[in-house]
Design a protein around this motif. Sequence first.
Motif, PDB file in Angstrom:
ATOM      1  N   GLU A   6       0.792  -1.339  -0.032  1.00  0.00           N
ATOM      2  CA  GLU A   6       0.068   0.147   0.101  1.00  0.00           C
ATOM      3  C   GLU A   6       0.747   1.312   0.012  1.00  0.00           C
ATOM      4  O   GLU A   6       0.584   2.230  -0.449  1.00  0.00           O
ATOM      5  CB  GLU A   6      -0.816  -0.159   1.324  1.00  0.00           C
ATOM      6  CG  GLU A   6      -2.170  -1.000   1.141  1.00  0.00           C
ATOM      7  CD  GLU A   6      -2.814  -1.363   2.538  1.00  0.00           C
ATOM      8  OE1 GLU A   6      -2.239  -0.672   3.453  1.00  0.00           O
ATOM      9  OE2 GLU A   6      -3.596  -1.846   2.401  1.00  0.00           O
ATOM     10  N   ALA A   7       2.296   1.130   0.281  1.00  0.00           N
ATOM     11  CA  ALA A   7       2.910   2.467   0.362  1.00  0.00           C
ATOM     12  C   ALA A   7       3.532   2.607  -0.850  1.00  0.00           C
ATOM     13  O   ALA A   7       4.533   3.607  -0.946  1.00  0.00           O
ATOM     14  CB  ALA A   7       4.037   2.159   1.700  1.00  0.00           C
TER      15      ALA A   7
ATOM     16  N   ASP B 128       4.136   4.282  -4.248  1.00  0.00           N
ATOM     17  CA  ASP B 128       3.615   5.481  -4.751  1.00  0.00           C
ATOM     18  C   ASP B 128       3.495   5.181  -6.170  1.00  0.00           C
ATOM     19  O   ASP B 128       4.058   4.278  -6.936  1.00  0.00           O
ATOM     20  CB  ASP B 128       4.289   6.819  -4.282  1.00  0.00           C
ATOM     21  CG  ASP B 128       5.581   6.873  -4.664  1.00  0.00           C
ATOM     22  OD1 ASP B 128       6.193   5.959  -5.458  1.00  0.00           O
ATOM     23  OD2 ASP B 128       6.461   7.477  -3.971  1.00  0.00           O
ATOM     24  N   ASP B 129       2.954   6.227  -7.005  1.00  0.00           N
ATOM     25  CA  ASP B 129       2.814   6.321  -8.567  1.00  0.00           C
ATOM     26  C   ASP B 129       4.184   6.450  -9.394  1.00  0.00           C
ATOM     27  O   ASP B 129       4.299   5.702 -10.223  1.00  0.00           O
ATOM     28  CB  ASP B 129       1.755   7.417  -8.888  1.00  0.00           C
ATOM     29  CG  ASP B 129       0.614   7.339  -8.525  1.00  0.00           C
ATOM     30  OD1 ASP B 129       0.269   5.933  -8.345  1.00  0.00           O
ATOM     31  OD2 ASP B 129      -0.256   8.418  -8.538  1.00  0.00           O
ATOM     32  N   ALA B 130       5.236   6.972  -8.674  1.00  0.00           N
ATOM     33  CA  ALA B 130       6.441   7.256  -9.225  1.00  0.00           C
ATOM     34  C   ALA B 130       7.332   5.916  -9.075  1.00  0.00           C
ATOM     35  O   ALA B 130       7.731   5.377 -10.256  1.00  0.00           O
ATOM     36  CB  ALA B 130       7.287   8.081  -8.657  1.00  0.00           C
ATOM     37  N   LEU B 131       7.281   5.200  -7.972  1.00  0.00           N
ATOM     38  CA  LEU B 131       7.876   3.986  -7.866  1.00  0.00           C
ATOM     39  C   LEU B 131       7.092   3.067  -8.789  1.00  0.00           C
ATOM     40  O   LEU B 131       7.602   1.919  -9.318  1.00  0.00           O
ATOM     41  CB  LEU B 131       7.791   3.373  -6.451  1.00  0.00           C
ATOM     42  CG  LEU B 131       8.661   2.235  -6.009  1.00  0.00           C
ATOM     43  CD1 LEU B 131      10.106   2.315  -6.528  1.00  0.00           C
ATOM     44  CD2 LEU B 131       8.528   1.936  -4.646  1.00  0.00           C
ATOM     45  N   LEU B 132       5.816   2.957  -9.005  1.00  0.00           N
ATOM     46  CA  LEU B 132       4.941   2.032  -9.681  1.00  0.00           C
ATOM     47  C   LEU B 132       5.242   2.415 -11.342  1.00  0.00           C
ATOM     48  O   LEU B 132       5.505   1.012 -11.930  1.00  0.00           O
ATOM     49  CB  LEU B 132       3.588   2.024  -9.351  1.00  0.00           C
ATOM     50  CG  LEU B 132       2.512   1.308 -10.037  1.00  0.00           C
ATOM     51  CD1 LEU B 132       2.710  -0.196  -9.241  1.00  0.00           C
ATOM     52  CD2 LEU B 132       1.140   1.858  -9.850  1.00  0.00           C
TER      53      LEU B 132
ATOM     54  N   GLU C 266      -5.393   4.126 -17.192  1.00  0.00           N
ATOM     55  CA  GLU C 266      -4.164   4.052 -16.387  1.00  0.00           C
ATOM     56  C   GLU C 266      -4.168   2.783 -15.521  1.00  0.00           C
ATOM     57  O   GLU C 266      -4.671   2.845 -14.116  1.00  0.00           O
ATOM     58  CB  GLU C 266      -3.828   5.407 -15.536  1.00  0.00           C
ATOM     59  CG  GLU C 266      -3.366   6.332 -16.202  1.00  0.00           C
ATOM     60  CD  GLU C 266      -2.419   6.350 -17.127  1.00  0.00           C
ATOM     61  OE1 GLU C 266      -1.473   5.646 -16.602  1.00  0.00           O
ATOM     62  OE2 GLU C 266      -2.169   7.111 -18.136  1.00  0.00           O
ATOM     63  N   PRO C 267      -4.053   1.573 -16.017  1.00  0.00           N
ATOM     64  CA  PRO C 267      -4.425   0.261 -15.149  1.00  0.00           C
ATOM     65  C   PRO C 267      -3.300  -0.011 -14.105  1.00  0.00           C
ATOM     66  O   PRO C 267      -3.554  -0.796 -13.316  1.00  0.00           O
ATOM     67  CB  PRO C 267      -4.246  -0.707 -16.295  1.00  0.00           C
ATOM     68  CG  PRO C 267      -3.325  -0.042 -17.329  1.00  0.00           C
ATOM     69  CD  PRO C 267      -3.573   1.238 -17.510  1.00  0.00           C
TER      70      PRO C 267
ATOM     71  N   LEU D 162      -4.090  -2.394 -10.980  1.00  0.00           N
ATOM     72  CA  LEU D 162      -3.423  -3.601 -10.977  1.00  0.00           C
ATOM     73  C   LEU D 162      -2.782  -3.758  -9.487  1.00  0.00           C
ATOM     74  O   LEU D 162      -2.781  -4.951  -9.004  1.00  0.00           O
ATOM     75  CB  LEU D 162      -2.543  -3.620 -11.949  1.00  0.00           C
ATOM     76  CG  LEU D 162      -2.784  -4.311 -13.402  1.00  0.00           C
ATOM     77  CD1 LEU D 162      -1.657  -4.075 -14.245  1.00  0.00           C
ATOM     78  CD2 LEU D 162      -3.452  -5.569 -13.553  1.00  0.00           C
ATOM     79  N   LEU D 163      -2.140  -2.716  -9.071  1.00  0.00           N
ATOM     80  CA  LEU D 163      -1.804  -2.836  -7.517  1.00  0.00           C
ATOM     81  C   LEU D 163      -2.735  -2.785  -6.486  1.00  0.00           C
ATOM     82  O   LEU D 163      -2.488  -3.440  -5.574  1.00  0.00           O
ATOM     83  CB  LEU D 163      -1.029  -1.332  -7.293  1.00  0.00           C
ATOM     84  CG  LEU D 163      -0.389  -1.441  -6.035  1.00  0.00           C
ATOM     85  CD1 LEU D 163       0.743  -2.454  -5.731  1.00  0.00           C
ATOM     86  CD2 LEU D 163       0.486  -0.173  -5.723  1.00  0.00           C
TER      87      LEU D 163
END
Length: 396
Positions: free
Chosen positions: A144-145, A147-151, A291-292, A296-297
Amino acid sequence: MRASSPAWDLTALLNAADPRAELPARNLWLARLLQWLRHAPTAATDEDAATLPRPVLRLKHLLNMLERNPQHADTFAAMWASIWRHMDGTGLFADAGFAPRMALWSEFTHRLRLKVLPGTVDTRDLGELFAQLFTEEDDLRWLEAIDDALLARLAALLDRSGVDGPGSSWRAALNRAMTVLVSAVQAAGLSGPLRQRMSPELLVNQPFEQLSRAGDELAQALEVEDGDHAAVLRASQYLRALLQSCREAAQSVPEHLEAYGVSVDIMFEVEQLRVRSQRIEALLNCLVSDEPRRELLRLTISLVRSTHARRSVRTLFARHYSLLARKVAERSAETGEHYITRNPAEYRAMLGRAAGGGLVLAGTTFTKFAILAIGLSAFWGGAWAGVNYALSFVII
């Protein structure tokens, strides 16, 4: 081989990656990578350590290292692609967290077996492997931690694997899983134990009968290359509306049970139908989203939560026997209402019933003395005494 092998350091893990190895060895490598994320030490600033879970910090360290070493990054992506290519994803998206049979006690024995027997990474079922990868409760917290940048960085790395090629796309796996789930919801809704207890008014439009056709239409729309996005949205909205109608019909089953008696297995079937319909909607969110990645996460987090919940015997009984206890209490309260009097007429009626019951018990007592006076043998004396009491309670 089991996923509980000793954790390796990152350099050894990357050097051990071999996309041409046997599938169990590749699965074990993936399990060791997850162990490294959870337990290996890593350098981080005090600020990062205070705000982020340690597995997220290690994931950043892994991405940093792979981005600086394209050769390791290519091997890592190839390793991921080789595992994905040989695994059956339907077992993860359609079956993870659900009971294989619609019965409470069969699910209990399954969970007990999972606690007693060790798991294995020697499998082609992605659902079974997933359960061996995410074994700790803290997995939810660090997932849950992210974020979008890491994803985005993680997605860019996995894009090297080419898993979106024809026949191997994650969309195809989700599409197949959705078909399986739609069939399971339809079969449960049309089964006798549930269908006969649903409100007829909520079944007028036959939502369960329409599920299969709606699912097929959406699957066909998704399979069309460069298809009409508007057609996909229309098909998904229609399927969502049907699922909502099916859930409403399933929620009418407890009302029937309140009137005619409770059943743990039926309540278990209703719960399974509900969570399967929610899983279908989660898959839809991934399939139709522009923006899947984030969807997906979220799906991965829900799968981890479901997998953890399915290991717990306590959760199983706490959930379903709390429902049963509530239904029993409500049913008992309704059944005992005739012992309450609110006016003189009801009081006289209750007094008459009590006098009638007392009269029957008096007759039972005299009949008992008569049987003893006859002097029957012990067997026949006991048999007729039992018949006497049984008839008396039936009459009362």
